[in-house]
Design an enzyme around this catalytic site. Structure first.
Site, short mmCIF file in Angstrom:
data_model
loop_
_atom_site.label_atom_id
_atom_site.label_comp_id
_atom_site.label_asym_id
_atom_site.label_seq_id
_atom_site.Cartn_x
_atom_site.Cartn_y
_atom_site.Cartn_z
N LYS A 1 -7.97 -13.26 -26.50
CA LYS A 1 -7.29 -12.86 -27.73
C LYS A 1 -5.79 -12.77 -27.48
CE LYS A 1 -8.20 -7.88 -27.00
NZ LYS A 1 -6.86 -7.30 -27.10
N ASP B 1 -10.60 -5.68 -22.36
CA ASP B 1 -9.30 -5.85 -21.66
C ASP B 1 -9.26 -5.21 -20.28
OD1 ASP B 1 -8.84 -7.03 -24.08
OD2 ASP B 1 -7.10 -5.81 -24.61
N CYS C 1 -6.88 -1.04 -28.01
CA CYS C 1 -7.85 -2.13 -28.15
C CYS C 1 -9.29 -1.64 -28.25
CB CYS C 1 -7.67 -3.12 -27.01
SG CYS C 1 -6.02 -3.88 -27.03
#
Length: 230
Positions: free
Chosen positions: A122, A13, A170
């Site tokens: 995602k 991310d 994450c």
């Protein structure tokens, strides 16, 4: 690294909305300054170099704006498995972030995208919160997995090195899932930052990772020195 091992790097991310200077919608303090570390790791001879990114619709369930009276960062929500309502977890609600088609959804320009071999999106299903690059936390049954496990195993990966954002969300959940999938898993602490950077929070995250079998390392750890010299 053990004889016969094959390693991959996962940059989690690394997106505009998660970086500061200037601040994205959900900026992590000091995140953008990590770009040289991410690029240094991407220059190493990992067999797979992947990045994940949140790729949310505008009405994603994790956005506080979708729940009347709820506030980002302080409100929580129970999110259920669409295929089994008994399988649920409680998540923090966030500001709108990483919305498809917006600049904040893009990988930061500082990241050397030419080195990536795989990109995994995602969080596209508006009904489901997903921190891990592997998929949501639902296991009864599994739901909405990204295919990351299959891609790594297809390439014969045994060891996974994880960096990116954010440490206690994450990055943590990706690393824990990686162990569950059978990978030797390392989080490179120099290459990640937390939303809550208090020492109490960092210590709790480190303990949870270690308890789950994740190895915490730094850039000059032997595991990465072997990669640099291979």
């Amino acid at each position: 690294m053990a004889v016969g091992s094959k390693a991959a790097l996962a940059c989690i991310d690394v997106q505009e909305d998660f970086c500061d200077n200037p601040d994205g919608a959900l900026a992590v303090k000091g995140a953008r300054a990590l770009a040289p570390i991410w690029n240094e790791l991407l220059s190493l001879p990992f067999a797979v170099k992947l990045a994940t990114r949140d790729y949310h619709p505008r009405d994603h369930i994790s956005f506080a704006s979708q729940h009347k009276g709820r506030q980002p960062f302080t409100s929580t929500l129970e999110v259920k498995n669409p295929e089994n309502e008994q399988d649920a977890f409680t998540t923090t609600l966030w500001p709108d972030h990483c919305v498809q088609g917006t600049p904040g959804c893009e990988y930061i320009s500082h990241l050397d995208l030419s080195k990536l071999t795989h990109s995994i999106e995602k969080g596209q299903d508006k009904r489901v919160e997903m921190y891990s690059g592997f998929g949501p936390p639902y296991r009864n049954p599994k739901f909405g997995m990204t295919g990351m496990e299959e891609e790594l195993k297809k390439e014969g990966i045994t060891d996974l090195f994880v960096v990116g954002l954010a440490f206690e969300y994450c990055v943590k959940y990706t690393a824990i899932d990686a162990v569950a999938c059978g990978f030797r898993t390392f989080v490179v602490e120099d290459g990640t930052k937390a939303v809550d950077q208090s020492e109490q929070n960092l210590a709790a995250v480190r303990k949870e990772l270690q308890d789950k079998g994740v190895v915490l390392i730094i850039l000059d750890s032997p595991e990465l020195e072997k990669m640099k010299n291979s």
